[in-house]
Design a protein around this motif. Structure first.
Motif, PDB file in Angstrom:
ATOM      1  N   TYR A  70       0.828  -1.205   0.000  1.00  0.00           N
ATOM      2  CA  TYR A  70       0.000   0.000   0.000  1.00  0.00           C
ATOM      3  C   TYR A  70       0.865   1.259   0.000  1.00  0.00           C
ATOM      4  N   ILE A  71       1.921   1.253   0.820  1.00  0.00           N
ATOM      5  CA  ILE A  71       2.820   2.412   0.879  1.00  0.00           C
ATOM      6  C   ILE A  71       3.499   2.633  -0.463  1.00  0.00           C
ATOM      7  N   HIS A  72       3.996   1.552  -1.080  1.00  0.00           N
ATOM      8  CA  HIS A  72       4.647   1.682  -2.384  1.00  0.00           C
ATOM      9  C   HIS A  72       3.660   2.181  -3.435  1.00  0.00           C
ATOM     10  N   HIS A  73       2.414   1.686  -3.376  1.00  0.00           N
ATOM     11  CA  HIS A  73       1.399   2.118  -4.336  1.00  0.00           C
ATOM     12  C   HIS A  73       1.110   3.605  -4.171  1.00  0.00           C
ATOM     13  N   THR A  74       0.987   4.047  -2.910  1.00  0.00           N
ATOM     14  CA  THR A  74       0.721   5.458  -2.650  1.00  0.00           C
ATOM     15  C   THR A  74       1.865   6.332  -3.135  1.00  0.00           C
ATOM     16  N   LEU A  75       3.099   5.892  -2.877  1.00  0.00           N
ATOM     17  CA  LEU A  75       4.260   6.659  -3.333  1.00  0.00           C
ATOM     18  C   LEU A  75       4.309   6.726  -4.847  1.00  0.00           C
ATOM     19  N   ARG A  76       3.945   5.610  -5.506  1.00  0.00           N
ATOM     20  CA  ARG A  76       3.920   5.627  -6.975  1.00  0.00           C
ATOM     21  C   ARG A  76       2.882   6.607  -7.478  1.00  0.00           C
ATOM     22  N   GLN A  77       1.715   6.650  -6.800  1.00  0.00           N
ATOM     23  CA  GLN A  77       0.684   7.588  -7.217  1.00  0.00           C
ATOM     24  C   GLN A  77       1.154   9.020  -7.071  1.00  0.00           C
ATOM     25  N   ILE A  78       1.850   9.300  -5.947  1.00  0.00           N
ATOM     26  CA  ILE A  78       2.351  10.653  -5.737  1.00  0.00           C
ATOM     27  C   ILE A  78       3.391  11.009  -6.789  1.00  0.00           C
ATOM     28  N   SER A  79       4.306  10.054  -7.052  1.00  0.00           N
ATOM     29  CA  SER A  79       5.371  10.329  -8.013  1.00  0.00           C
ATOM     30  C   SER A  79       4.850  10.421  -9.436  1.00  0.00           C
ATOM     31  N   ASN A  80       3.660   9.793  -9.694  1.00  0.00           N
ATOM     32  CA  ASN A  80       3.106   9.806 -11.042  1.00  0.00           C
ATOM     33  C   ASN A  80       2.225  11.019 -11.311  1.00  0.00           C
ATOM     34  N   VAL A  81       2.099  11.916 -10.337  1.00  0.00           N
ATOM     35  CA  VAL A  81       1.326  13.131 -10.558  1.00  0.00           C
ATOM     36  C   VAL A  81       2.024  13.964 -11.626  1.00  0.00           C
ATOM     37  N   ARG A  82       1.297  14.264 -12.681  1.00  0.00           N
ATOM     38  CA  ARG A  82       1.895  15.005 -13.786  1.00  0.00           C
ATOM     39  C   ARG A  82       2.181  16.443 -13.371  1.00  0.00           C
ATOM     40  N   ALA A  83       3.409  16.860 -13.607  1.00  0.00           N
ATOM     41  CA  ALA A  83       3.765  18.253 -13.343  1.00  0.00           C
ATOM     42  C   ALA A  83       3.004  19.150 -14.310  1.00  0.00           C
ATOM     43  N   ALA A  84       2.366  20.172 -13.774  1.00  0.00           N
ATOM     44  CA  ALA A  84       1.576  21.074 -14.622  1.00  0.00           C
ATOM     45  C   ALA A  84       1.449  22.424 -13.943  1.00  0.00           C
ATOM     46  N   ILE A  85       1.417  23.463 -14.761  1.00  0.00           N
ATOM     47  CA  ILE A  85       1.193  24.820 -14.248  1.00  0.00           C
ATOM     48  C   ILE A  85       0.432  25.608 -15.306  1.00  0.00           C
ATOM     49  N   HIS A  86      -0.540  26.386 -14.846  1.00  0.00           N
ATOM     50  CA  HIS A  86      -1.336  27.217 -15.753  1.00  0.00           C
ATOM     51  C   HIS A  86      -1.481  28.584 -15.094  1.00  0.00           C
ATOM     52  N   LEU A  87      -1.022  29.623 -15.787  1.00  0.00           N
ATOM     53  CA  LEU A  87      -0.976  30.968 -15.234  1.00  0.00           C
ATOM     54  C   LEU A  87      -1.905  31.889 -15.999  1.00  0.00           C
ATOM     55  N   THR A  88      -2.439  32.866 -15.307  1.00  0.00           N
ATOM     56  CA  THR A  88      -3.232  33.903 -15.961  1.00  0.00           C
ATOM     57  C   THR A  88      -2.419  35.194 -16.000  1.00  0.00           C
ATOM     58  N   GLY A  89      -2.713  36.036 -17.006  1.00  0.00           N
ATOM     59  CA  GLY A  89      -1.898  37.228 -17.212  1.00  0.00           C
ATOM     60  C   GLY A  89      -2.661  38.519 -17.041  1.00  0.00           C
ATOM     61  N   ARG A  90      -1.922  39.571 -16.709  1.00  0.00           N
ATOM     62  CA  ARG A  90      -2.487  40.913 -16.607  1.00  0.00           C
ATOM     63  C   ARG A  90      -1.416  41.931 -16.971  1.00  0.00           C
ATOM     64  N   TYR A  91      -1.858  43.124 -17.248  1.00  0.00           N
ATOM     65  CA  TYR A  91      -0.938  44.182 -17.644  1.00  0.00           C
ATOM     66  C   TYR A  91      -0.366  44.873 -16.416  1.00  0.00           C
ATOM     67  N   ASN A  92       0.954  45.059 -16.430  1.00  0.00           N
ATOM     68  CA  ASN A  92       1.635  45.792 -15.370  1.00  0.00           C
ATOM     69  C   ASN A  92       2.585  46.769 -16.049  1.00  0.00           C
TER      70      ASN A  92
END
Length: 241
Positions: A70-92
Motif C-alpha cells: 500500500y505504501i509503495h502504491h501510494t508513493l507511486r501515485q504521488i510520483s506519477n502526478v503530472r507536473a503542470a502549471i497554468h498561469l493567468t496574465g495581466r498588464y503591469n
C-alpha cells in the motif's frame, strides 16, 4: 486374661496403622491430583502460547506485506502526478515587454513542482513538456482621415516564449515559440462601425525536451496596455508528458 489383653493391644495397633495409612493415601492423592492439575495447566498454557504465536506470525506475514504494498502504491501515485502549471496574465506598466503572470487567480493552478519565479516558469526535472501561451488584445482599427483610401492599414501582434538553460553554455535566452498575427486591416470600403474595435488572440504551443532548472518566460513587444485580462483570454502554461 493376659492373652486377651495382648490380642486387644495388637488389634488397636493394627487399626491405628490402617487409619494412618488411609490418611497418608488421602494426602498423597490430593498432592498427586494437584500436581497433575498444575501440569495440565502448564500444558494448556504452552499450547495456547504456541497457537497464539502461530496466528500472530501468520497475521504479521499477511499484514506487513500488504502494508508495504500500500505504501509503495501510494508513493507511486504521488510520483506519477503530472507536473503542470497554468498561469493567468495581466498588464503591469512596470514590466516592460512582458505580461505579468500570476498563479493566484482562477483558473490558475500548479502541481508536480513546476513553479513561477520572477515571472518565469522553472522546470523541476528533465523530460518532455508541452509549452503553450496565449495573449489577447483589444485592438482599435480606426484610421486617420488623411489616410490614402487606396492603402491598407494593419496592426501586427507578436508574442514569444523564450528559454534559458544551463545547457546553452551562456546566459542568453533562446526563442522556442514565436507567433505574429495581423490584428485588423482598414480599407476604404470598410464599414466604420466594423473597423472600430477588434478582439484578437495570439496562441502557440509545442512539445520540447527540457532540462531541470530551465526557465521559460514570455515576451510581448507591443499592445500590452490593450491586454485582455478576462479569464481564459491570456494565459501561459506547461505540463509534463
Amino acid at each position: 486374661m493376659e492373652g486377651d489383653c495382648q490380642v486387644s493391644l495388637f488389634d488397636a495397633v493394627d487399626a491405628e496403622s490402617s487409619k494412618s495409612a488411609r490418611t497418608g493415601m488421602k494426602h498423597g492423592s490430593k498432592i498427586t491430583a494437584a500436581l497433575l492439575g498444575f501440569t495440565l495447566l502448564l500444558a494448556i498454557g504452552a499450547a495456547a502460547f504456541l497457537v497464539f504465536n502461530g496466528h500472530a506470525k501468520v497475521r504479521n506475514d499477511n499484514v506487513v506485506p500488504k502494508l508495504e504494498a500500500y505504501i509503495h502504491h501510494t508513493l507511486r501515485q504521488i510520483s506519477n502526478v503530472r507536473a503542470a502549471i497554468h498561469l493567468t496574465g495581466r498588464y503591469n506598466s512596470e514590466i516592460a515587454n512582458s505580461v505579468q503572470w500570476t498563479n493566484e487567480v482562477a483558473p490558475s493552478h500548479s502541481q508536480g513542482s513546476l513553479e513561477l519565479k520572477n515571472n518565469e516558469i522553472v522546470i523541476p526535472q528533465d523530460g518532455l513538456y508541452f509549452v503553450y501561451s496565449q495573449v489577447s488584445f483589444r485592438v482599435s482599427c480606426h484610421g486617420n482621415d488623411n489616410d490614402d483610401a487606396s492603402t491598407t492599414s494593419m496592426i501586427h501582434l507578436t508574442h514569444r516564449v523564450r528559454r534559458w538553460s544551463n545547457s546553452f553554455g551562456d546566459d542568453k535566452y533562446r526563442t522556442i515559440l514565436h507567433s505574429v498575427r495581423t490584428a485588423c486591416q482598414k480599407t476604404a470600403s470598410g464599414d466604420a462601425e466594423e473597423e472600430g474595435g477588434w478582439y484578437s488572440a495570439v496562441y502557440m504551443g509545442a512539445v520540447f525536451n527540457l532540462n531541470k532548472g530551465d526557465r521559460l518566460k514570455t515576451v510581448t513587444e507591443k499592445m500590452l496596455p490593450n491586454l485582455e485580462e478576462e479569464a481564459g483570454k491570456t494565459f501561459f502554461g506547461v505540463f509534463a508528458l
